[in-house]
Scaffold this active site. Sequence first.
Site, mmCIF file in Angstrom:
data_model
loop_
_atom_site.group_PDB
_atom_site.id
_atom_site.type_symbol
_atom_site.label_atom_id
_atom_site.label_comp_id
_atom_site.label_asym_id
_atom_site.label_seq_id
_atom_site.Cartn_x
_atom_site.Cartn_y
_atom_site.Cartn_z
ATOM 1 N N GLY A 242 0.756 -1.238 0.000
ATOM 2 C CA GLY A 242 0.000 0.000 0.000
ATOM 3 C C GLY A 242 0.790 1.294 0.000
ATOM 4 N NE ARG A 317 -3.106 3.508 -11.245
ATOM 5 C CZ ARG A 317 -2.856 4.749 -10.886
ATOM 6 N NH1 ARG A 317 -2.320 5.605 -11.752
ATOM 7 N NH2 ARG A 317 -3.110 5.161 -9.677
ATOM 8 C CE1 TYR A 321 -8.959 1.712 -8.973
ATOM 9 C CE2 TYR A 321 -6.953 1.844 -10.271
ATOM 10 C CZ TYR A 321 -7.884 1.104 -9.571
ATOM 11 O OH TYR A 321 -7.700 -0.242 -9.463
ATOM 12 C CB CYS A 346 -16.236 4.386 -29.484
ATOM 13 S SG CYS A 346 -15.515 4.694 -31.088
HETATM 14 C C1 LIG Z 1 -3.299 -4.954 -3.959
HETATM 15 C C2 LIG Z 1 -2.751 -5.608 -2.751
HETATM 16 C C3 LIG Z 1 -1.436 -5.372 -2.350
HETATM 17 C C4 LIG Z 1 -0.519 -4.391 -3.061
HETATM 18 O O1 LIG Z 1 -0.899 -3.078 -2.883
HETATM 19 P P1 LIG Z 1 0.070 -1.887 -3.417
HETATM 20 O O2 LIG Z 1 -0.691 -0.675 -3.140
HETATM 21 O O3 LIG Z 1 0.267 -2.128 -4.865
HETATM 22 O O4 LIG Z 1 1.327 -1.976 -2.642
HETATM 23 C C5 LIG Z 1 -0.958 -6.063 -1.261
HETATM 24 N N1 LIG Z 1 -1.730 -6.931 -0.582
HETATM 25 C C6 LIG Z 1 -3.006 -7.180 -0.931
HETATM 26 C C7 LIG Z 1 -3.801 -8.155 -0.147
HETATM 27 C C8 LIG Z 1 -3.567 -6.532 -2.018
HETATM 28 O O5 LIG Z 1 -4.835 -6.769 -2.356
#
Ligand SMILES: *Cc1c(COP(=O)(O)O)cnc(C)c1O
Length: 421
Positions: A242, A317, A321, A346
């Site tokens: 994340g 993306r 998003y 399109c």
């Molecule tokens: C998508 C995901 C990640 C990776 O997230 P990043 O933001 O790309 O680092 C890690 N663990 C789980 C369970 C995920 O669904």
Amino acid sequence: MIPFSMKNGTLCVEDIPLPEIAARYGTPCYVYSHAYLTERARRFTNALDGAGKGKALIAFAVKANPSQAILASFAAEGLGADVVSAGEIQRAVTAGIPPERIVFSGVGKTAEEMEYALKIGIGQFNIESVPEIEMLAEVAASLGKVAPVALRINPDVDAHTHAKIATGKADTKFGIAAEQALSAYEKVACYPSLKIQGIASHIGSQITDLAPFEAAAQRIHEIIVALEKAGHPIETADLGGGLGVRYKDDQPEPPSIEAYGEMIKRVTKGWNCRLIFEPGRSLIANAGLLLSKVIRVKESKTARFVILDAAMNDLVRPTLYDAYHEIKAVTPAVDYYHADIVGPVCETGDIFARNRHIPTVKADDLMALMSAGAYGATMASVYNSRPLVAEVMVSGDKSSLIRKRQSVEDLMRDEQKPEWL
Ligand SMILES: *Cc1c(COP(=O)(O)O)cnc(C)c1O
């Protein structure tokens, strides 16, 4: 290391000018810097060296970019894989990632996927619900195996990110509520075909503030302490992925990998378990770009449209998003103007950028959509019968095709007409 830079007025990937890549492989194509993605993996490994018990496992989130060449590059750096399907397990193993370094996440694992994972011998199942515990117990028992289990706990932390990529709040579909953790672990303990190994959490993606990570880790630690008190030793703590990256040149850098590592070391000091991390975006986003050619520039009464040969099916993306990508002219002119940068698909939503200030461009000029290494190629579709684009990896002055451009024949290969037609 800077993967993409201007040299003599031309944007280059490592030592190769992008026009050479376009001439050799065509456009659109994804281009990755091997030196940069390797450096990111090393930095992540070094930043977490000494955190937790033993050596931390850095499990690359395969969904961010499942390319064989990229997985093999990370395997060579000692990384594992965080996967969310049997397909991703097969990809990871084929690329050379040892099964014991694979962590299997996801709310919808099927019995067939569990069986496949058990036979291959993956390192950990991150289980997200009580019915999933029951299914895994049954599948493992039928194979005469013992499945290593971590429960993914939803720490109910707000990651302050886009709603479509926030996973750590109580109202998302992910994980088991913290209040139900103890009873869920007790359930796992009842099955001889399951072994309690660890705990997991993942609170979302593109997180640019360390506080939610810290809050989630603290919450996880409280649960570890409660579990151990109840007689369930916890050997691994998976703190998810994340960590965010910078998408806009004029924005401050989000916390670095090193700052993240320092925070983790401080917060997990004294924890008696091995740590697992699941970074995706932070390892690969800024190692890739999508190289595209201007088809034409269309001027209307109220707007100017730069129409690229890349589209939302190649990089979704911005459409999905509202994501921002820097868009650079590969050989920028001195004059600037404002333009909407769009693809040929399109759909009104096929827009990469609205009213963007860019160097003036004309037909056949090259443009680069930056920071496209994560959730780019992997989310591509063939909408509008646009074959998947080529992917290229560069190392110094060497380049190599890592995914061949599809043909329209490829798209139609598995289709057939009913015999009665
Ligand atoms: C998508 C995901 C990640 C990776 O997230 P990043 O933001 O790309 O680092 C890690 N663990 C789980 C369970 C995920 O669904």
